[in-house]
Design an enzyme around this catalytic site. Structure first.
Site, PDB file in Angstrom:
ATOM      1  N   ARG A 164      -0.648  21.842 -15.691  1.00  0.00           N
ATOM      2  CA  ARG A 164       0.428  20.545 -15.538  1.00  0.00           C
ATOM      3  C   ARG A 164       0.252  20.043 -17.111  1.00  0.00           C
ATOM      4  NH1 ARG A 164       2.676  15.842 -11.584  1.00  0.00           N
ATOM      5  NH2 ARG A 164       3.746  15.024 -13.274  1.00  0.00           N
ATOM      6  N   GLU A 218      -2.665  17.485 -12.361  1.00  0.00           N
ATOM      7  CA  GLU A 218      -2.903  17.797 -13.682  1.00  0.00           C
ATOM      8  C   GLU A 218      -4.478  18.152 -13.957  1.00  0.00           C
ATOM      9  OE1 GLU A 218      -0.741  15.359 -16.674  1.00  0.00           O
ATOM     10  OE2 GLU A 218      -2.626  15.786 -18.283  1.00  0.00           O
ATOM     11  N   ARG A 228       0.869  -1.256  -0.046  1.00  0.00           N
ATOM     12  CA  ARG A 228       0.022   0.065   0.075  1.00  0.00           C
ATOM     13  C   ARG A 228       0.835   1.090   0.093  1.00  0.00           C
ATOM     14  NH1 ARG A 228      -3.269  -3.253   3.594  1.00  0.00           N
ATOM     15  NH2 ARG A 228      -4.858  -4.148   2.438  1.00  0.00           N
ATOM     16  N   ASN A 264       2.474  18.312 -21.594  1.00  0.00           N
ATOM     17  CA  ASN A 264       2.030  17.237 -22.588  1.00  0.00           C
ATOM     18  C   ASN A 264       2.199  17.774 -24.009  1.00  0.00           C
ATOM     19  OD1 ASN A 264       1.566  15.151 -20.972  1.00  0.00           O
ATOM     20  ND2 ASN A 264      -0.593  16.249 -20.565  1.00  0.00           N
TER      21      ASN A 264
HETATM   22  P1  NAD Z   1      14.741   4.312 -21.021  1.00  0.00           P
HETATM   23  O1  NAD Z   1      14.564   4.218 -19.444  1.00  0.00           O
HETATM   24  O2  NAD Z   1      14.205   3.161 -21.529  1.00  0.00           O
HETATM   25  O3  NAD Z   1      16.457   4.258 -21.380  1.00  0.00           O
HETATM   26  C1  NAD Z   1      16.754   4.530 -22.506  1.00  0.00           C
HETATM   27  C2  NAD Z   1      17.936   3.420 -22.757  1.00  0.00           C
HETATM   28  O4  NAD Z   1      19.151   4.165 -22.054  1.00  0.00           O
HETATM   29  C3  NAD Z   1      17.761   2.109 -21.945  1.00  0.00           C
HETATM   30  O5  NAD Z   1      18.217   1.320 -22.998  1.00  0.00           O
HETATM   31  C4  NAD Z   1      18.572   2.203 -20.691  1.00  0.00           C
HETATM   32  O6  NAD Z   1      19.134   1.027 -20.238  1.00  0.00           O
HETATM   33  C5  NAD Z   1      19.664   3.136 -21.423  1.00  0.00           C
HETATM   34  N1  NAD Z   1      20.461   3.964 -20.268  1.00  0.00           N
HETATM   35  C6  NAD Z   1      19.808   4.601 -19.250  1.00  0.00           C
HETATM   36  N2  NAD Z   1      20.702   5.216 -18.763  1.00  0.00           N
HETATM   37  C7  NAD Z   1      21.977   5.339 -19.182  1.00  0.00           C
HETATM   38  C8  NAD Z   1      23.282   5.502 -19.189  1.00  0.00           C
HETATM   39  N3  NAD Z   1      23.389   6.615 -18.229  1.00  0.00           N
HETATM   40  N4  NAD Z   1      24.244   5.417 -19.782  1.00  0.00           N
HETATM   41  C9  NAD Z   1      24.123   4.348 -20.870  1.00  0.00           C
HETATM   42  N5  NAD Z   1      22.540   3.887 -21.087  1.00  0.00           N
HETATM   43  C10 NAD Z   1      21.570   4.070 -20.242  1.00  0.00           C
HETATM   44  O7  NAD Z   1      14.093   5.559 -21.526  1.00  0.00           O
HETATM   45  P2  NAD Z   1      13.952   7.008 -21.186  1.00  0.00           P
HETATM   46  O8  NAD Z   1      13.990   7.744 -22.480  1.00  0.00           O
HETATM   47  O9  NAD Z   1      14.506   7.427 -20.011  1.00  0.00           O
HETATM   48  O10 NAD Z   1      12.282   7.128 -20.551  1.00  0.00           O
HETATM   49  C11 NAD Z   1      11.343   6.751 -21.574  1.00  0.00           C
HETATM   50  C12 NAD Z   1      10.210   6.371 -20.546  1.00  0.00           C
HETATM   51  O11 NAD Z   1       9.624   7.720 -19.879  1.00  0.00           O
HETATM   52  C13 NAD Z   1       8.910   6.145 -21.313  1.00  0.00           C
HETATM   53  O12 NAD Z   1       8.218   4.872 -20.774  1.00  0.00           O
HETATM   54  C14 NAD Z   1       8.035   7.109 -20.810  1.00  0.00           C
HETATM   55  O13 NAD Z   1       6.767   6.990 -21.003  1.00  0.00           O
HETATM   56  C15 NAD Z   1       8.415   7.860 -19.735  1.00  0.00           C
HETATM   57  N6  NAD Z   1       8.209   9.010 -19.261  1.00  0.00           N
HETATM   58  C16 NAD Z   1       7.512   9.306 -18.093  1.00  0.00           C
HETATM   59  C17 NAD Z   1       7.335  10.864 -17.466  1.00  0.00           C
HETATM   60  C18 NAD Z   1       6.681  10.784 -16.328  1.00  0.00           C
HETATM   61  O14 NAD Z   1       6.578  12.069 -15.813  1.00  0.00           O
HETATM   62  N7  NAD Z   1       6.688   9.807 -15.463  1.00  0.00           N
HETATM   63  C19 NAD Z   1       7.696  11.700 -18.355  1.00  0.00           C
HETATM   64  C20 NAD Z   1       8.389  11.533 -19.540  1.00  0.00           C
HETATM   65  C21 NAD Z   1       8.537  10.058 -20.027  1.00  0.00           C
HETATM   66  N1  GLY Z   2       5.717  14.291 -18.542  1.00  0.00           N
HETATM   67  C1  GLY Z   2       4.152  14.927 -18.032  1.00  0.00           C
HETATM   68  C2  GLY Z   2       4.237  15.238 -16.593  1.00  0.00           C
HETATM   69  O1  GLY Z   2       4.964  14.946 -15.908  1.00  0.00           O
HETATM   70  O2  GLY Z   2       3.047  15.712 -16.324  1.00  0.00           O
END
Ligand code: NAD
Ligand code: GLY
Length: 370
Positions: free
Chosen positions: A242, A238, A122, A246
């Protein structure tokens, strides 16, 4: 130099620390949040292989035993199966409610570990140590956690704020250039949505940011986090402002869905193309000037990101399919599509009454099949 940005959320307020060398001091930073000397570190194989030993040593130096929970890299891990696997491994390690989870990786690990933290027994505390530029400037801040389902991205999740975010700029040294460009799409998004001065700074300094020059990188991450923190503090769930974060995401999500959420088109690339399309759609609707739309597209292209449908997906997509993906978006309400559109560079707004027919016509003008 370490910069600190506060996310002002009352009793759930926390700091985002940005700077070099933070990984090596992670133990002393995390220790105050622990009730006993252990923590579960959720990471992916790539990040753990590159930087896990340094984090383990830093935690050990502060008397903290790290229990690694290592997952496969990639978006497919942000799934029901991935979530179940992480929760099961946390249970197997007898992680208690008073313990803390460290999310050590990019947005995939942060979203997955954060969601696991939100529901595990939780809810347990968690700390974000983001290792991609995208995660440092966006996903690690603001408490959105989620997994994907076959029906769409981030459809199952929770708001669960971290207790601390440690954005170590040094870990970006190992990040592939393509991933740097993906993060840069989210950086320039902040310029587009609310800070023309920052956009102009990025026009001049984008190459230095992408080349990881320390001063430029530090400014780009800190300004992005400041903007996100300010927006999240005002509108955590949001309900209003916020949604501006997007920008580029409604077009972007549709392109990602069309490309199959994989290596063909990464999230940040989809956001880059999505921002360019959002500006051109805004211009087509008479909301902003064609010059601003062209300047936005040029800045995205200068970073090596896609700006058109043809650059984003391999074969011409069908306009109806793209609109169908958009209708699945969390922001779609009652058949009307919600978009973040722009009046100018640095001036975005939420448009809640966009007709799907107008979007369809625009996509066809951009090369989509009728
Ligand atoms: P990711 O986490 O898949 O990382 C990209 C790649 O880089 C992976 O293969 C990882 O192993 C590698 N990597 C990470 N750090 C590294 C480093 N320092 N050196 C070498 N390789 C490294 O992708 P991302 O772009 O970081 O995140 C994308 C995700 O984030 C999506 O799922 C998206 O929906 C989410 N997201 C969430 C929010 C939020 O507000 N929560 C906002 C934007 C994106
Ligand atoms: N990445 C969009 C948000 O955090 O609201």
């Amino acid at each position: 130099m370490t910069r600190a940005v506060s996310v002002g959320l009352g009793e759930r307020a926390y700091e985002v620390l940005i700077g070099p060398g933070l990984l090596d001091r992670a133990g002393e930073r995390i220790r105050p949040f622990l009730k006993r000397g252990r923590t579960a570190v959720v990471s992916d194989e790539t990040v753990w292989g590159l930087h896990g030993a340094r984090l383990t040593a830093a935690l050990a130096a502060a008397g903290i035993a790290a229990e690694p929970v290592i997952v496969s890299p990639g978006e497919q891990t942000k799934s029901w199966e991935g979530l179940s696997d992480v929760c099961d491994r946390l249970l197997a390690r007898n992680l208690d409610r008073g313990d803390l989870i460290v999310a050590f990786g990019g947005g995939v690990v942060g979203d997955l570990a954060g969601f696991a933290a939100a529901i595990y027994k939780r809810g347990v505390d968690f700390v974000q140590i983001p290792t991609t530029l995208l995660a440092q400037v966006d996903s690690s801040v603001g408490g959105k956690t989620a997994i994907d389902t076959p029906r769409g991205k981030n459809l199952i999740g929770a708001f669960h704020q971290p207790r601390l975010v440690l954005a170590d700029l040094d870990v970006l040294a190992t990040l592939p250039d393509r991933e740097m460009r993906c993060g840069y799409a989210e950086v320039i998004k902040y310029g587009f949505l609310g800070d023309f001065g920052f956009f102009e700074w990025l026009e001049a300094n984008g190459p230095a940011v992408l080349a990881r020059e320390p001063a430029a990188l530090s400014h780009a991450v800190a300004r992005s986090v400041e903007m996100k923190a300010e927006i999240v503090a005002e509108d955590e769930k949001e309900a209003g402002r916020r949604a501006l974060l997007n920008l580029g995401h409604t077009f972007g999500h549709a392109l990602e869905a069309e490309a199959g959420f994989g290596e063909v088109l990464l999230h940040g690339e989809a956001v880059g193309a999505g921002c360019a399309l959002a500006y051109r759609f805004s211009a087509a609707q008479g909301l902003c000037s064609a010059q601003d739309a062209a300047r936005a597209g040029a800045a995205i292209a200068a970073a090596g990101l896609p700006t058109t449908l043809a650059e984003a997906v391999r074969s011409p997509p069908r306009a109806d399919r793209l609109v169908g993906h958009m209708a699945q978006d969390k922001k779609a309400e009652g058949g009307r599509l919600t978009f973040i559109l722009a009046r100018a560079l640095g001036e975005a707004f939420t448009a809640r009454d966009v007709s799907s027919a107008a979007v369809r016509d625009f996509l066809i003008s951009e090369g989509a099949l009728p």
